[in-house]
Design an enzyme around this catalytic site. Structure first.
Site, short mmCIF file in Angstrom:
data_model
loop_
_atom_site.label_atom_id
_atom_site.label_comp_id
_atom_site.label_asym_id
_atom_site.label_seq_id
_atom_site.Cartn_x
_atom_site.Cartn_y
_atom_site.Cartn_z
CD1 TRP A 101 13.74 -14.54 43.00
CD2 TRP A 101 13.90 -16.54 43.99
NE1 TRP A 101 12.68 -14.66 43.88
CE2 TRP A 101 12.75 -15.87 44.50
CE3 TRP A 101 14.20 -17.81 44.48
CZ2 TRP A 101 11.91 -16.43 45.47
CZ3 TRP A 101 13.37 -18.37 45.44
CH2 TRP A 101 12.24 -17.69 45.92
CG ASP A 169 14.30 -18.46 37.53
OD1 ASP A 169 13.12 -18.50 37.11
OD2 ASP A 169 14.59 -18.37 38.74
CE LYS A 193 7.49 -15.68 40.69
NZ LYS A 193 7.15 -15.01 41.95
#
Length: 357
Positions: A101, A169, A193
Site C-alpha cells: 500500500w 494510512d 476493516k
C-alpha cells in the site's frame, strides 16, 4: 449453515450485535417509517446520525478540537492522491516504504511532486519496519502506513518528524490500539476493516493543513470542500456512516479503544505463541514488528497450504488464504473477531500439524 469465523482482510466481519441492531432498524429507523438506505442525507434524522458518528469517534480516539473529522468516499486509495494535492507546498514529501500500500501511495504522490523514499524494508520482503534516519526538514509531510495489511507488520514506534506533519494510512488498525492523535497531521482509513462496510473513508485532519490545495485540485478532492459542507457536499455513503455509528457505539460498550487493544493483544499472542512453537507453520514477520491485526503464516509447501485452507473452510474458518503477492495464509483478526474465533483457528492448526507433520 450458521455464521462462520471470517478472517478476511477486508471487507471484514462486523460485530454480531451491530448486525442485529441494523437488522432491527432496517425497515424503520427510529420511527421515521423508512430505512436509512432510503433517507435523505439532508434530513434531520440523518443529520443526527452523522453528528453522533463524529462525536463517538472523537470520544473513542480522543481527537483534539483542533482537528476536523471527515466522512468521504473513494477508499484509502483516493487519499493517496488527496494528500499530496492538499499538502504539497514546496512539492516534496518523505515516504516510508513498508509494503504494497505504501508503494501505491508513493506512485500516486509522484504524479504531483517529488517523493523521497526516506526508508524502505523492501530489501527483506517487507518483513520488518525500517529505522528512519533520512527525514528532511523541508518536506511538506512524512507519510507512513501504520499497519501493513498484506505483509503483517506494524509501526511499534512512530517516527519523530519534528515540525513536519506526519500523515498516516491507518486503514487496517484504526481503533485497534491507542494513538496520540496530536502526533499526526492527517490520519485516513478505509472503513471496511475496523469501522464498517466498504464505501466510507474517515479522514482526521489538523485544521492548519486545510485550505492549501493545489490550484488544479478538483473540488471533490479538496479537504476544505468537505470541511465547509460537513461531509455533505455531495451525497455521502449514508448507510456506511450509519453502520459506522453502530460500530462506534459497540466499541464504546466494550470499554473503548484501550480495552479493545488489550483484547486484541491477547488474541494475537495466542496465535503467535502457537506459530513460534510450531514445527510445521511459520510466519515471515520479524518478532519486533508483528501486527496484531493481520497475521500471515504458511506451511513448507503450497500443497500443504491448499490442504490446510480446504480443511479450514470445512471447520467454518473462512477467508484465510494469503494475499496473492505473498501466498500462504493470513488471519485478519480485527476488533470484531472474538477470542473464540482465534481459539478455534489455533485448535484446527494443532490438529492439522499433528496429522501432516
Amino acid at each position: 449453515m450458521g455464521r462462520v469465523y471470517n478472517f478476511s482482510a477486508g471487507p471484514s466481519m462486523l460485530p454480531l450485535a451491530v448486525l442485529e441492531k441494523a437488522q432491527q432498524e432496517f425497515l424503520d429507523y427510529c420511527g421515521t417509517g423508512m430505512s436509512v438506505l432510503e433517507m435523505s442525507h439532508r434530513s434531520s434524522a440523518f443529520s443526527e446520525i452523522i453528528a453522533q458518528a463524529e462525536a463517538l469517534l472523537r470520544e473513542l480516539m480522543n481527537i483534539p478540537d483542533t482537528y476536523k473529522v471527515l466522512f468521504v468516499q473513494g477508499g484509502a486509495s483516493l487519499q493517496f492522491s488527496m494528500v499530496p494535492l492538499n499538502l504539497f507546498k514546496a512539492g516534496t514529501a518523505d515516504y516510508i516504504h513498508t509494503g504494497s500500500w505504501s508503494k501505491k501511495a508513493i506512485a500516486e504522490a509522484r504524479k504531483y511532486g517529488h517523493v523521497h523514499v526516506a526508508s524502505s524494508s523492501e530489501n527483506q520482503n517487507f518483513t520488518y519496519i525500517p529505522d528512519v534516519h533520512d527525514l528532511r526538514p523541508e518536506a511538506d509531510y512524512v507519510h507512513i502506513t501504520t499497519n501493513n495489511t498484506i505483509e503483517g507488520t506494524v509501526f511499534t514506534k512512530l517516527p519523530d518528524t519534528g515540525s513536519v506533519p506526519l500523515v498516516a494510512d491507518m486503514s487496517s488498525n484504526i481503533l485497534s490500539q491507542v494513538y496520540d492523535i496530536s502526533k499526526f497531521g492527517v490520519i485516513y482509513a478505509g472503513a471496511q476493516k475496523n469501522i464498517g462496510p466498504a464505501g466510507l473513508t474517515v479522514v482526521i485532519i489538523r485544521e492548519d493543513l486545510i485550505g492549501h490545495a493545489q490550484k488544479e485540485c478538483p473540488t471533490m478532492l479538496d479537504y476544505s470542500t468537505h470541511v465547509k459542507h460537513g461531509s455533505l457536499y455531495n451525497t455521502p455513503a449514508t448507510y456506511s456512516i450509519y453502520m459506522a455509528k453502530l460500530v462506534f457505539e459497540w466499541l464504546k460498550e466494550q470499554g473503548g479503544v484501550e480495552a479493545i487493544e488489550a483484547i486484541n493483544r491477547k488474541k494475537a499472542a495466542l496465535l503467535y505463541d502457537f506459530l513460534d512453537e510450531s514445527k510445521l507453520f511459520s510466519t515471515p514477520v520479524l518478532s519486533d514488528y508483528r501486527s496484531i491485526m493481520n497475521i500471515p503464516f504458511m506451511t513448507p509447501t503450497a500443497e500443504l497450504d491448499a490442504a490446510f485452507l480446504q480443511g479450514a473452510k470445512a471447520q467454518g474458518l473462512e477467508t484465510l488464504k494469503g494475499h496473492r503477492s505473498v501466498g500462504g495464509m493470513r488471519a485478519s483478526i480485527y476488533n470484531a473477531m472474538p477470542m473464540e474465533g482465534v481459539e478455534q483457528l489455533v485448535s484446527y492448526m494443532k490438529t492439522f500439524e499433528k496429522n501432516y507433520r
